[in-house]
Design a protein around this motif. Structure first.
Motif, PDB file in Angstrom:
ATOM      1  N   ILE A   1     -12.524  -6.818   2.461  1.00 49.46           N
ATOM      2  CA  ILE A   1     -13.732  -7.187   3.218  1.00 49.46           C
ATOM      3  C   ILE A   1     -13.915  -8.688   3.122  1.00 49.46           C
ATOM      4  CG2 ILE A   1     -16.229  -6.764   3.486  1.00 49.46           C
ATOM      5  CD1 ILE A   1     -14.491  -4.504   1.188  1.00 49.46           C
TER       6      ILE A   1
ATOM      7  N   ASN B   1      -9.084  -1.680   0.940  1.00 44.32           N
ATOM      8  CA  ASN B   1      -9.999  -2.279   1.918  1.00 44.32           C
ATOM      9  C   ASN B   1     -10.201  -3.722   1.530  1.00 44.32           C
ATOM     10  OD1 ASN B   1     -10.971   0.112   3.530  1.00 44.32           O
ATOM     11  ND2 ASN B   1     -11.351   0.808   1.430  1.00 44.32           N
TER      12      ASN B   1
ATOM     13  N   HIS C   1     -17.109   4.335   4.675  1.00 38.07           N
ATOM     14  CA  HIS C   1     -16.687   3.655   3.440  1.00 38.07           C
ATOM     15  C   HIS C   1     -17.801   2.846   2.822  1.00 38.07           C
ATOM     16  CE1 HIS C   1     -12.888   4.712   4.972  1.00 38.07           C
ATOM     17  NE2 HIS C   1     -12.196   3.576   4.796  1.00 38.07           N
TER      18      HIS C   1
ATOM     19  N   ILE D   1     -17.834   1.196  -0.854  1.00 33.67           N
ATOM     20  CA  ILE D   1     -17.502  -0.226  -1.011  1.00 33.67           C
ATOM     21  C   ILE D   1     -18.659  -0.978  -1.657  1.00 33.67           C
ATOM     22  CG2 ILE D   1     -16.984  -2.363   0.258  1.00 33.67           C
ATOM     23  CD1 ILE D   1     -15.400  -0.605   2.235  1.00 33.67           C
TER      24      ILE D   1
ATOM     25  N   VAL E   1     -16.240   1.732   9.738  1.00 29.53           N
ATOM     26  CA  VAL E   1     -16.275   1.533   8.290  1.00 29.53           C
ATOM     27  C   VAL E   1     -17.507   2.167   7.657  1.00 29.53           C
ATOM     28  CG1 VAL E   1     -14.839  -0.509   8.050  1.00 29.53           C
ATOM     29  CG2 VAL E   1     -17.202  -0.752   8.741  1.00 29.53           C
TER      30      VAL E   1
ATOM     31  N   TRP F   1     -18.189  -4.909   9.194  1.00 25.96           N
ATOM     32  CA  TRP F   1     -19.234  -4.360   8.317  1.00 25.96           C
ATOM     33  C   TRP F   1     -20.358  -3.820   9.187  1.00 25.96           C
ATOM     34  CZ3 TRP F   1     -18.553  -2.703   3.864  1.00 25.96           C
ATOM     35  CH2 TRP F   1     -19.594  -2.504   2.954  1.00 25.96           C
TER      36      TRP F   1
ATOM     37  N   SER G   1       0.831  -1.205   0.000  1.00 25.52           N
ATOM     38  CA  SER G   1       0.000   0.000   0.000  1.00 25.52           C
ATOM     39  C   SER G   1       0.867   1.257   0.000  1.00 25.52           C
ATOM     40  CB  SER G   1      -0.919  -0.034   1.220  1.00 25.52           C
ATOM     41  OG  SER G   1      -1.239   1.261   1.633  1.00 25.52           O
TER      42      SER G   1
ATOM     43  N   VAL H   1     -13.545  -5.923   8.031  1.00 23.09           N
ATOM     44  CA  VAL H   1     -13.013  -4.984   7.044  1.00 23.09           C
ATOM     45  C   VAL H   1     -11.622  -4.537   7.501  1.00 23.09           C
ATOM     46  CG1 VAL H   1     -13.354  -2.804   5.843  1.00 23.09           C
ATOM     47  CG2 VAL H   1     -15.340  -4.152   6.552  1.00 23.09           C
ATOM     48  N   SER H   2     -10.586  -4.888   6.704  1.00 24.36           N
ATOM     49  CA  SER H   2      -9.232  -4.420   7.023  1.00 24.36           C
ATOM     50  C   SER H   2      -8.922  -3.273   6.068  1.00 24.36           C
ATOM     51  CB  SER H   2      -8.211  -5.511   6.803  1.00 24.36           C
ATOM     52  OG  SER H   2      -8.741  -6.754   7.161  1.00 24.36           O
ATOM     53  N   SER H   3      -8.542  -2.138   6.651  1.00 26.85           N
ATOM     54  CA  SER H   3      -8.257  -0.976   5.800  1.00 26.85           C
ATOM     55  C   SER H   3      -6.779  -0.641   5.881  1.00 26.85           C
ATOM     56  CB  SER H   3      -9.070   0.233   6.282  1.00 26.85           C
ATOM     57  OG  SER H   3     -10.431  -0.081   6.190  1.00 26.85           O
ATOM     58  N   TYR H   4      -6.201  -0.401   4.724  1.00 28.03           N
ATOM     59  CA  TYR H   4      -4.786  -0.023   4.637  1.00 28.03           C
ATOM     60  C   TYR H   4      -4.713   1.347   4.004  1.00 28.03           C
ATOM     61  CZ  TYR H   4      -4.042  -5.012   5.310  1.00 28.03           C
ATOM     62  OH  TYR H   4      -4.053  -6.287   5.791  1.00 28.03           O
ATOM     63  N   SER H   5      -3.796   2.162   4.533  1.00 31.85           N
ATOM     64  CA  SER H   5      -3.645   3.493   3.962  1.00 31.85           C
ATOM     65  C   SER H   5      -2.158   3.773   3.740  1.00 31.85           C
ATOM     66  CB  SER H   5      -4.229   4.516   4.939  1.00 31.85           C
ATOM     67  OG  SER H   5      -3.601   5.749   4.753  1.00 31.85           O
TER      68      SER H   5
END
Ligand code: ADP
Length: 466
Positions: free
Chosen positions: A70, A68, A101, A105, A98, A93, A60, A77-81
């Motif tokens: 899911i 994201n 988003h 999504i 989340v 969820w 990322s 939900v794993s979010s990477y930034s």
């Protein structure tokens, strides 16, 4: 200048016109590549959950990607930034985390479903320059998940403006440099070349006095040097040509005058006196022979030098050849008191074209006779040794000066234009000798001392005894 224009045009096309497309293309490639990597990491069973998170975080950051993942089964939900500080967060969820988003999504998930290959990629243009959005199904069964990733496109307007500005400077500098280079090249190369061309035209029009000036480059110097050399050659040929015409016309005129005089004598005086008539007729025949020989010489040398003669080498008896040619001088010897002595160290046979070598020997003996001066002795020696036969013709006459020596083999060259000859000479005798000996690949040369005489020699290959 055209070259400089082409470079500027190229820069403008690549840096300004196509920059946007190029950038979008790269970004698209990047997001696809990143998705591929994430999918590989996510589905790799060898990795622990922790390892997966660390690796996806790296992807990322590397690709400047928001991702994201899911999980369809658990709703996790794993979010990477890509931003420092909040690289990874996790939620479920419906969580407030989340929630923001969710709509986005959801819409991507719908697009994935509508797509044929379980993948969705779209360029979403907005006011800030837009972003690429990618959706993809990863894994299967319990692990099946949806990847929703996006990467920002930086607005290029500022960049484009900077590049355009720079391009203007580059263009000005480049065109200026091209102009200077063009002027420089024109001065250093084109002008001398034009000068050379102009002079070469004069040369081709027959003006042999032109002198080619050197330029400032080695190649131009070389060209000027070569042309000067060629001009000298042409001058020489021109001089020799004029001399030849003078010589030949003189040499042809003398026998013609004699023939005419004797023919008139026969008509008017000796016609009825058989003895006198025959004497006069003999003179006419001799003079015609001289003319025929002269014309034959001229024909031979042109043929030899045009390289159209036939060459038939075979073994022959050298003493026989010498004797054969010597006999032709019996008349001169008797009338003018010349003495041609021959010596052969042992009977031998050499390889060569007999008729042509006869001519060589004849020409050399003629010269020896003509330039003998008061000493009327001439020696012809044949020396067979080490598979070679050396034939030398020595006279004890006037000799040749060192500065004339290199030129005597040239066509039409005569040291003394008004020399009184016992045998007719055209100034091409030695030129024929040279051509024939070169045809035989024979070594040849002359040793001469002014006032003491000259020795002309050549060597032939000895024929092996069979
Ligand atoms: P030419 O018909 O004038 O003899 P050649 O080609 O046979 O023409 O000779 C060229 C020149 O070389 C002659 O004009 C003469 O000056 C010089 N030469 C040739 N042979 C001899 C010799 N044996 N002794 C002195 N000079 C010679």
């Amino acid at each position: 200048m055209v070259f400089a224009f082409a470079i500027i045009l190229g820069l403008w096309l690549f840096q300004i016109v196509f920059l946007n497309n190029y950038y979008e293309n790269i970004k698209q490639q990047n997001i696809l590549q990143a998705a591929e990597k994430i999918s590989e990491i996510y589905t790799n069973r060898a990795f622990s959950e922790r390892e997966k998170i660390v690796q996806i975080e790296q992807v990322s950051a590397q690709y400047d990607l928001f991702a994201n993942i899911i999980n369809m089964e658990t709703g996790q939900v794993s979010s990477y930034s890509p931003m420092q500080g909040l690289k990874f967060s996790i939620g479920f969820w419906g969580d407030s985390l989340v929630y923001s988003h969710m709509k986005f999504i959801q819409s991507v998930a719908e697009e994935i479903e509508a797509s044929e290959n379980g993948r969705y990629l779209k360029l979403d243009n907005d006011r800030d320059g837009g972003k690429y959005i990618l959706g993809q199904i990863m894994g299967s069964g319990k692990n099946q998940a949806v990847l929703v990733a996006s990467t920002r496109l930086q607005p290029l307007d500022d960049t484009l403006m900077i590049l355009s500005n720079q391009l203007i400077y580059v263009a000005v500098i480049l065109l200026g440099a091209a102009l200077v280079a063009a002027l420089f090249i024109a001065d250093k190369i084109s002008r001398p070349l034009e000068d050379i061309t102009r002079k070469a035209e004069k040369l081709s029009a027959g003006n042999y006095d032109v002198r080619f000036e050197k330029g400032r480059y080695a190649e131009i110097d070389q060209l000027a040097h070569t042309l000067n050399y060629a001009t000298q050659g042409l001058q020489q040929v021109e001089k020799l040509r004029t001399e030849l015409i003078a010589n030949v016309s003189h040499d042809l005129k003398t026998p013609l005058t004699m023939i005419k005089a004797y023919a008139e004598m026969i008509r008017d005086i000796s016609g009825n006196n058989e003895e006198k008539r025959n004497k006069h007729l003999n003179v006419i025949v001799e003079e015609s022979d001289r003319m025929a020989a002269l014309v034959q010489d001229l024909l031979d040398v042109s043929k030899l030098q045009a390289g159209v003669v036939e060459y038939h080498p075979m073994p022959f008896d050298v003493a026989g050849l010498v004797e054969n040619v010597r006999r032709r001088f019996d008349g001169v010897c008797l009338q003018k008191g010349f003495c041609i002595r021959t010596s052969v160290n042992r009977p031998c046979r050499a390889i060569g074209d007999v008729s042509k070598l006869q001519q060589v020997l004849y020409n050399l003996l003629s010269n020896a006779v003509n330039y003998s001066g008061d000493s009327r002795n001439i020696d012809v020696t044949v020396e067979a040794k080490d598979g070679k036969v050396r034939i030398a013709i020595r006279d004890y006459g006037e000799g040749i000066s060192q500065e004339d020596l290199p030129y005597i083999w040239d066509r039409y060259y005569k040291v003394d234009k008004n020399h009184e000859r016992a045998v007719v000479g055209t100034g091409i005798g030695l030129s024929i000798v040279k051509s024939v000996l070169e045809l035989h690949q024979a070594e040849y040369g002359v040793d001469s001392v002014l006032g003491q005489g000259s020795t002309f020699w050549f060597t032939l290959k000895e024929a092996a005894d069979d």
